[in-house]
Design an enzyme around this catalytic site. Structure first.
Site, PDB file in Angstrom:
ATOM      1  N   ARG A 284       0.831  -1.219   0.000  1.00  0.00           N
ATOM      2  CA  ARG A 284       0.000   0.000   0.000  1.00  0.00           C
ATOM      3  C   ARG A 284       0.858   1.259   0.000  1.00  0.00           C
ATOM      4  O   ARG A 284       0.525   2.251  -0.665  1.00  0.00           O
ATOM      5  CB  ARG A 284      -0.943  -0.029   1.206  1.00  0.00           C
ATOM      6  CG  ARG A 284      -2.067  -1.049   1.011  1.00  0.00           C
ATOM      7  CD  ARG A 284      -2.668  -1.476   2.327  1.00  0.00           C
ATOM      8  NE  ARG A 284      -3.852  -2.303   2.187  1.00  0.00           N
ATOM      9  CZ  ARG A 284      -3.838  -3.612   1.910  1.00  0.00           C
ATOM     10  NH1 ARG A 284      -2.689  -4.246   1.724  1.00  0.00           N
ATOM     11  NH2 ARG A 284      -4.969  -4.297   1.812  1.00  0.00           N
TER      12      ARG A 284
ATOM     13  N   GLY B 268      -1.423 -11.767  -5.113  1.00  0.00           N
ATOM     14  CA  GLY B 268      -2.842 -11.422  -5.243  1.00  0.00           C
ATOM     15  C   GLY B 268      -3.095  -9.975  -4.868  1.00  0.00           C
ATOM     16  O   GLY B 268      -3.941  -9.299  -5.470  1.00  0.00           O
TER      17      GLY B 268
ATOM     18  N   SER C  80     -12.753  -9.144   2.739  1.00  0.00           N
ATOM     19  CA  SER C  80     -11.496  -9.223   1.992  1.00  0.00           C
ATOM     20  C   SER C  80     -10.905  -7.838   1.862  1.00  0.00           C
ATOM     21  O   SER C  80     -11.491  -6.954   1.237  1.00  0.00           O
ATOM     22  CB  SER C  80     -11.734  -9.813   0.602  1.00  0.00           C
ATOM     23  OG  SER C  80     -10.610  -9.536  -0.224  1.00  0.00           O
TER      24      SER C  80
ATOM     25  N   ASP D  11      -4.104 -15.296   7.364  1.00  0.00           N
ATOM     26  CA  ASP D  11      -2.849 -15.846   6.841  1.00  0.00           C
ATOM     27  C   ASP D  11      -2.138 -16.736   7.857  1.00  0.00           C
ATOM     28  O   ASP D  11      -1.171 -17.422   7.506  1.00  0.00           O
ATOM     29  CB  ASP D  11      -1.919 -14.703   6.407  1.00  0.00           C
ATOM     30  CG  ASP D  11      -2.485 -13.964   5.206  1.00  0.00           C
ATOM     31  OD1 ASP D  11      -3.250 -14.572   4.424  1.00  0.00           O
ATOM     32  OD2 ASP D  11      -2.180 -12.763   5.049  1.00  0.00           O
TER      33      ASP D  11
ATOM     34  N   ARG E  41       3.456 -19.395   2.794  1.00  0.00           N
ATOM     35  CA  ARG E  41       2.984 -19.587   4.186  1.00  0.00           C
ATOM     36  C   ARG E  41       3.151 -21.056   4.595  1.00  0.00           C
ATOM     37  O   ARG E  41       3.419 -21.354   5.747  1.00  0.00           O
ATOM     38  CB  ARG E  41       1.518 -19.198   4.324  1.00  0.00           C
ATOM     39  CG  ARG E  41       1.211 -17.767   3.915  1.00  0.00           C
ATOM     40  CD  ARG E  41       1.390 -16.770   5.049  1.00  0.00           C
ATOM     41  NE  ARG E  41       1.104 -15.432   4.569  1.00  0.00           N
ATOM     42  CZ  ARG E  41       1.838 -14.353   4.837  1.00  0.00           C
ATOM     43  NH1 ARG E  41       2.903 -14.417   5.604  1.00  0.00           N
ATOM     44  NH2 ARG E  41       1.504 -13.181   4.360  1.00  0.00           N
TER      45      ARG E  41
HETATM   46  C1  S3P Z   1      -4.121  -9.044   2.113  1.00  0.00           C
HETATM   47  C2  S3P Z   1      -5.382  -9.479   2.441  1.00  0.00           C
HETATM   48  C3  S3P Z   1      -5.718 -10.896   2.676  1.00  0.00           C
HETATM   49  C4  S3P Z   1      -4.476 -11.725   2.936  1.00  0.00           C
HETATM   50  C5  S3P Z   1      -3.373 -11.418   1.981  1.00  0.00           C
HETATM   51  C6  S3P Z   1      -2.979  -9.946   2.047  1.00  0.00           C
HETATM   52  C7  S3P Z   1      -3.927  -7.601   1.848  1.00  0.00           C
HETATM   53  O1  S3P Z   1      -6.367 -11.405   1.534  1.00  0.00           O
HETATM   54  O2  S3P Z   1      -4.783 -13.098   2.885  1.00  0.00           O
HETATM   55  O3  S3P Z   1      -2.222 -12.206   2.293  1.00  0.00           O
HETATM   56  O4  S3P Z   1      -2.766  -7.136   1.849  1.00  0.00           O
HETATM   57  O5  S3P Z   1      -4.924  -6.911   1.636  1.00  0.00           O
HETATM   58  P1  S3P Z   1      -7.947 -11.191   1.314  1.00  0.00           P
HETATM   59  O6  S3P Z   1      -8.188  -9.751   1.329  1.00  0.00           O
HETATM   60  O7  S3P Z   1      -8.260 -11.778  -0.026  1.00  0.00           O
HETATM   61  O8  S3P Z   1      -8.603 -11.943   2.438  1.00  0.00           O
END
Ligand code: S3P
Length: 441
Positions: free
Chosen positions: A26, A99, A172, A324, A397
């Protein structure tokens, strides 16, 4: 790459975990659209966050490294281009395994006046993206994906967006943050509702940068940017997800006392501490510092000692607050008296691997009595673990969790695909050698 792990006889010492991964992503993305340069100390220099920097560079945002007084760290200077300063990339934006990079950038790129393609490695290309595509389309975004618009690569043709009211089907932070980024460029206010609270780093940081964003009680309200964001210089707290690994190791081991320094203890992230305490773990918080400035996060040193654990039920709002760390909690459950059940965690099936299946399969190889549930895991005690050959399934992980399992098991464990730790904790194996009193090899 594979790693041999032997039982750790005693565990002592202090560890400085890597900088927080979520906050590092971020800090890079938000500062990229701020007006001017920001220095970010303790930015996590691991594969996922480096993928974010690489994508930003392709979009015309320069960043540079400066040495930092702290070991293993560097300070990142991000040269923000202002809210309209990104430029079209002439190549596919490669998000690697991350992701967070893909989902946040999908939200940021949807309102830009150019075309983008987001892709990643095999694991990322199999992860669900309808969760961001669908609400972004309600905002009038033009996004396509493979498999009927559900999987990467994603093609984003930037268009003007409108504000929406949207209830996220699952808690999420990635989806919420993607929509917040899109909402900064939309026409009209956006209101987001979450079923449970996910991590709120985006809201805190953007508010400190001057965005008109209000949040609390599962609601986030975002107004379009009327001016550029102010650059946000910050020290990234150390990652509670990495710290949790050492805490679990300490509380499961018969002769352990470990200290984790400078760890971020934002309440939306401390579910793992609450879950371990439910299991009677001996965990202490010291040197607690509330947020020093607007946008910064609470930080503390955390200690973990050998404990007599008992089984517990992990469910409800603990789940998104420890999402996590659930494979680590399953490992701790192998050393507890009585049964542990983790439920309401179906999200684990769509992480970097199917973490319900992979955790059950690999811990079973080490002698655990662990059963897959559709939305979680059930673990019963077997009097400890015994060494075996296990695989990380290419998931960082799981590589970390299995390394710890090896240090706690009787006999030798081999972790296959151990290099996966590079995604979030490149020097994990060295730290494991150090705390177990072995010289790093
Ligand atoms: C994250 C949010 C989580 C987490 C990921 C990092 C983030 O995922 O599992 O490792 O930085 O916003 P989700 O938002 O899909 O739950």
């Amino acid at each position: 790459m594979q790693r041999q792990v032997r039982p750790a006889r005693t565990l002592r010492g202090a560890i400085v975990p890597p900088g927080d991964k979520s906050i590092s992503h971020r800090a890079a993305i938000f500062n990229a659209i701020a007006d001017g340069q920001a220095l970010v100390h303790g930015f996590q220099r691991a594969a996922d966050c480096l993928a974010t920097l690489r994508c930003l560079r392709s979009l015309g945002v320069q960043s540079s490294w400066h040495p930092d007084a702290r070991k293993d760290e560097a300070t990142l200077a991000i040269h923000g281009r202002g809210r309209h300063g990104l430029s079209e990339s002439d190549r596919v934006l490669d998000c690697g395994n991350s992701g967070t990079t893909m989902r946040l950038l999908a939200g940021l790129l949807a309102p830009q006046p150019f075309f983008s393609v987001l892709s990643g490695d095999r694991s990322l290309r199999s992860r669900p993206m309808a969760r961001v595509i669908e609400p972004l389309r309600r905002m009038a975004a033009d996004i396509r994906g493979r498999e009927a618009d559900t999987r990467p690569p994603l093609a984003v043709r930037g268009t003007p967006l409108r504000g929406v009211r949207y209830r996220l089907p699952v808690a999420s932070a990635q989806v919420k943050s993607a929509l917040i980024l899109a909402a900064l460029y939309a026409d009209g206010e956006t209101v987001l509702e979450e079923p449970d609270c996910s991590r709120d780093h985006s809201e805190r940081m953007l508010q400190a940068m001057g965005a008109d964003i209000r949040f609390g009680d599962g609601l986030v309200k975002v107004k379009p940017l009327a001016h550029d964001l102010r650059p946000l210089p910050l020290r990234v707290p150390n990652d509670i997800s990495a710290a949790a690994a050492w805490l679990v190791l300490a509380v499961c081991h018969p002769d352990a006392h470990l200290r984790l320094e400078g760890v971020g203890v934002n309440p939306t992230r401390t579910g793992v501490l609450d879950a371990l305490r439910l299991m009677d773990a001996d965990i202490g918080l010291e040197e607690e510092h509330p947020p020093e400035a607007e946008g910064s996060e609470p930080v503390a040193d955390i200690t973990g000692r050998s404990s007599r654990l008992r089984g517990a039920v992990i469910e409800g709002d603990l789940v998104p607050r420890a999402i996590d760390e659930l494979p680590l909690i399953a490992l701790a459950a192998c050393f507890a008296r009585g049964e542990t059940v983790i439920r309401g965690a179906a999200e684990l099936r769509v992480k970097e691997s199917d973490r319900i299946r992979a955790t059950a399969r690999e811990l079973r190889r080490l002698g655990a009595d662990i059963q897959e549930l559709p939305d979680g895991l059930r673990v019963r005690p077997t009097g400890g673990l015994r060494g075996a050959t296990v695989s990380s399934h290419g998931d960082h992980r799981l590589a970390v969790m299995l390394g710890l399992a090896g240090a706690l098991a009787r006999g030798q464990t081999i972790v296959r695909n151990a290099g996966a730790v590079a995604v979030s904790y490149p020097w994990f194996w060295r730290d494991l050698d150090l705390v177990s009193g072995r010289r790093p090899c």
